[in-house]
Design an enzyme around this catalytic site. Structure first.
Site, PDB file in Angstrom:
ATOM      1  N   GLY A 123      74.454  99.251  42.894  1.00 14.81           N
ATOM      2  CA  GLY A 123      73.977  99.271  44.277  1.00 14.81           C
ATOM      3  C   GLY A 123      72.595  99.893  44.361  1.00 14.81           C
ATOM      4  N   GLY A 133      73.997 103.463  37.976  1.00 13.44           N
ATOM      5  CA  GLY A 133      75.086 104.423  38.119  1.00 13.44           C
ATOM      6  C   GLY A 133      76.011 104.352  36.913  1.00 13.44           C
ATOM      7  N   ILE A 166      73.856 106.975  45.357  1.00 16.80           N
ATOM      8  CA  ILE A 166      73.923 107.822  46.554  1.00 16.80           C
ATOM      9  C   ILE A 166      75.190 108.652  46.532  1.00 16.80           C
ATOM     10  CG2 ILE A 166      72.549 106.255  47.990  1.00 16.80           C
ATOM     11  CD1 ILE A 166      75.297 105.595  49.440  1.00 16.80           C
ATOM     12  N   ASP A 167      76.189 108.245  45.718  1.00 19.25           N
ATOM     13  CA  ASP A 167      77.494 108.938  45.727  1.00 19.25           C
ATOM     14  C   ASP A 167      77.438 110.306  45.047  1.00 19.25           C
ATOM     15  OD1 ASP A 167      78.292 106.525  46.786  1.00 19.25           O
ATOM     16  OD2 ASP A 167      79.194 105.801  44.937  1.00 19.25           O
ATOM     17  N   ARG A 186      82.694 106.097  47.611  1.00 18.40           N
ATOM     18  CA  ARG A 186      83.788 105.671  46.734  1.00 18.40           C
ATOM     19  C   ARG A 186      84.816 106.800  46.575  1.00 18.40           C
ATOM     20  NH1 ARG A 186      82.738 100.747  45.187  1.00 18.40           N
ATOM     21  NH2 ARG A 186      84.779 100.816  44.213  1.00 18.40           N
ATOM     22  N   GLU A 233      84.913 107.147  52.888  1.00 21.14           N
ATOM     23  CA  GLU A 233      85.579 105.839  52.797  1.00 21.14           C
ATOM     24  C   GLU A 233      86.772 105.840  51.838  1.00 21.14           C
ATOM     25  OE1 GLU A 233      82.645 103.043  51.353  1.00 21.14           O
ATOM     26  OE2 GLU A 233      82.461 104.058  49.421  1.00 21.14           O
ATOM     27  N   HIS A 280      75.781 100.550  54.940  1.00 18.09           N
ATOM     28  CA  HIS A 280      74.606 100.486  54.060  1.00 18.09           C
ATOM     29  C   HIS A 280      73.367 101.150  54.638  1.00 18.09           C
ATOM     30  CE1 HIS A 280      77.372  97.689  52.237  1.00 18.09           C
ATOM     31  NE2 HIS A 280      76.713  97.884  51.111  1.00 18.09           N
TER      32      HIS A 280
HETATM   33  O1  F6P Z   1      78.146 103.312  44.889  1.00 18.53           O
HETATM   34  C1  F6P Z   1      77.323 103.226  46.000  1.00 18.53           C
HETATM   35  C2  F6P Z   1      78.037 102.577  47.145  1.00 18.53           C
HETATM   36  O2  F6P Z   1      77.166 102.557  48.259  1.00 18.53           O
HETATM   37  C3  F6P Z   1      79.373 103.211  47.507  1.00 18.53           C
HETATM   38  O3  F6P Z   1      79.238 104.408  48.223  1.00 18.53           O
HETATM   39  C4  F6P Z   1      80.033 102.070  48.259  1.00 18.53           C
HETATM   40  O4  F6P Z   1      81.437 102.137  48.214  1.00 18.53           O
HETATM   41  C5  F6P Z   1      79.542 100.865  47.505  1.00 18.53           C
HETATM   42  O5  F6P Z   1      78.355 101.229  46.845  1.00 18.53           O
HETATM   43  C6  F6P Z   1      79.298  99.655  48.376  1.00 18.53           C
HETATM   44  O6  F6P Z   1      78.947  98.591  47.558  1.00 18.53           O
HETATM   45  P1  F6P Z   1      78.473  97.177  48.110  1.00 18.53           P
HETATM   46  O7  F6P Z   1      77.000  97.284  48.379  1.00 18.53           O
HETATM   47  O8  F6P Z   1      78.793  96.252  46.995  1.00 18.53           O
HETATM   48  O9  F6P Z   1      79.241  96.900  49.360  1.00 18.53           O
END
Ligand code: F6P
Length: 363
Positions: A12, A117, A141-142, A186, A237, A287
């Protein structure tokens, strides 16, 4: 002497990716006179044979404050388990790593810098074991990578989430409502916990502490009884109630990668409305947390990591990742860095800080 360094961004996007690219290109060009090739769309670009392009100083001008990644990225398509759709619509996983390694040879790449990541760095480590000269740069970002004190992107994400909480406070207070904010992360609760504290939340629910519905309701009800008719509830989440499970939009089988989280915020909002007969609204920040210009902290960290990644290439410290430890940027082996998630310690200082000032973490 290394002439050709390739760089890719995987997973991401995160604010600060472009700042790493800029710093790496400037260092490679100005300090070492090396060439840098930008690989489009992460590992996918190598598997699919997309054309890379040379990054020179004009290409990285003005990049410092731009969010996203000029290279493009993908968080699907692990080359060792590459999803290939069959004529009947089913998907099977194939090992495409040889294609990728051949492509790097074809492009005469001496070293590959992977900014990613845990998933992208795990792949980088596998490529290193198969003989590719790889250097990793951690991003997410996590903030859930244990080998580094903090990842770039996290500071921007919590700043955005804190600003959202400031804004939700106005409606919460004016309308005497419970306002729920669902945040990313996550399986790690860092974004929710730190922005929740900074944004004055009353309840913070994180995956590391399965919550009790009764504790959540009690905190909100106690506030009401004291005349505080509104409450702010931050929900990571990945949070889930005791005896329950995480809420996902798509399972890992459906995405052919990682499960896609989402929905626990609405579940919490519905339950508050039902049990406390309180007007409740739910916001999913999504996002927005990953977008926009990086904070000063993230620009600095990203720049330091980009510079050091190129220095490591020149010193031949392959199979390593740049990490921030004790305020210094140092190399750590990828083997040590990957698969080692940094989660919130339920009895750690940050949770204690939250509880000390009356925030419920649902236990
Ligand atoms: O790992 C970064 C992250 O933004 C998580 O916090 C989130 O669950 C995931 O990516 C979302 O991914 P995508 O952009 O595939 O929806």
């Amino acid at each position: 002497m290394l002439h050709n360094i390739a760089i890719l961004t995987g997973g991401g996007d995160a604010p600060g990716l472009n700042a790493v690219i800029r710093a790496a290109v400037k260092t490679a060009k100005v300090q070492y006179g090396a060439h840098i090739l930008g690989i489009p769309d992460g590992y996918d670009g190598l598997v699919n044979g997309s054309d890379p392009w040379e990054l020179d100083l004009p290409e990285v001008a003005g990049l410092l404050y731009r969010g996203g990644t000029i290279l493009g990225t993908s968080n699907r398509g692990d080359p060792f388990n590459y999803p290939v759709e069959q004529p009947d619509g089913t998907v099977i996983k194939e090992d495409k790593s040889e294609i990728l390694i051949e492509r790097l040879k074809e492009l005469r790449v001496d070293a590959l810098i992977v900014i990613g990541g845990d998933g992208s760095l795990t792949i980088a480590n596998e490529l290193f074991k198969r003989g590719t000269n790889v250097i990793g740069v951690p991003k997410t970002i996590d903030n859930d990578l244990s080998a580094t004190e903090v990842t770039f992107g996290f500071d921007t994400a919590i700043t955005t989430a804190t600003e959202a909480l400031d804004k939700l406070h106005t409606t919460a207070e004016s309308h005497h409502r419970a306002m729920v904010l669902e945040l990313m992360g996550r399986d790690a609760g860092w974004i929710a916990l730190e922005s929740g504290i900074a944004g004055g939340a009353d309840v913070i629910l994180i995956p590391e502490i399965p919550f009790k519905w009764s504790s959540v309701m009690k905190r909100i009800d106690d506030r009401r009884k004291k005349g505080r008719k509104f409450s702010i509830i931050v929900v990571a989440e990945g949070a889930f109630p005791e005896g329950g499970g995480q809420v996902v939009q798509q399972t890992a089988d459906e995405t052919h990668g990682l499960a896609r989280f989402g929905g626990i915020g609405h579940a919490v909002g519905l339950e508050i409305a039902k049990q406390l007969k309180m007007e409740t609204r739910v916001t999913v920040l999504g996002h927005i947390q990953r977008g926009g210009k990086p904070s000063t902290f993230d620009r600095l960290l990203a720049t330091r990591l980009g510079v050091e990644a190129v220095n490591m290439v020149v010193r031949g410290e392959f199979g390593h990742m740049v990490a921030l430890r004790g305020g210094k940027v140092i190399p750590v082996p990828l083997e040590e860095a990957v698969g080692n998630q940094k989660l919130v310690d339920p009895n750690g200082q940050m949770v204690m800080v939250a509880e000390s000032i009356g925030i419920s973490v649902g236990r």
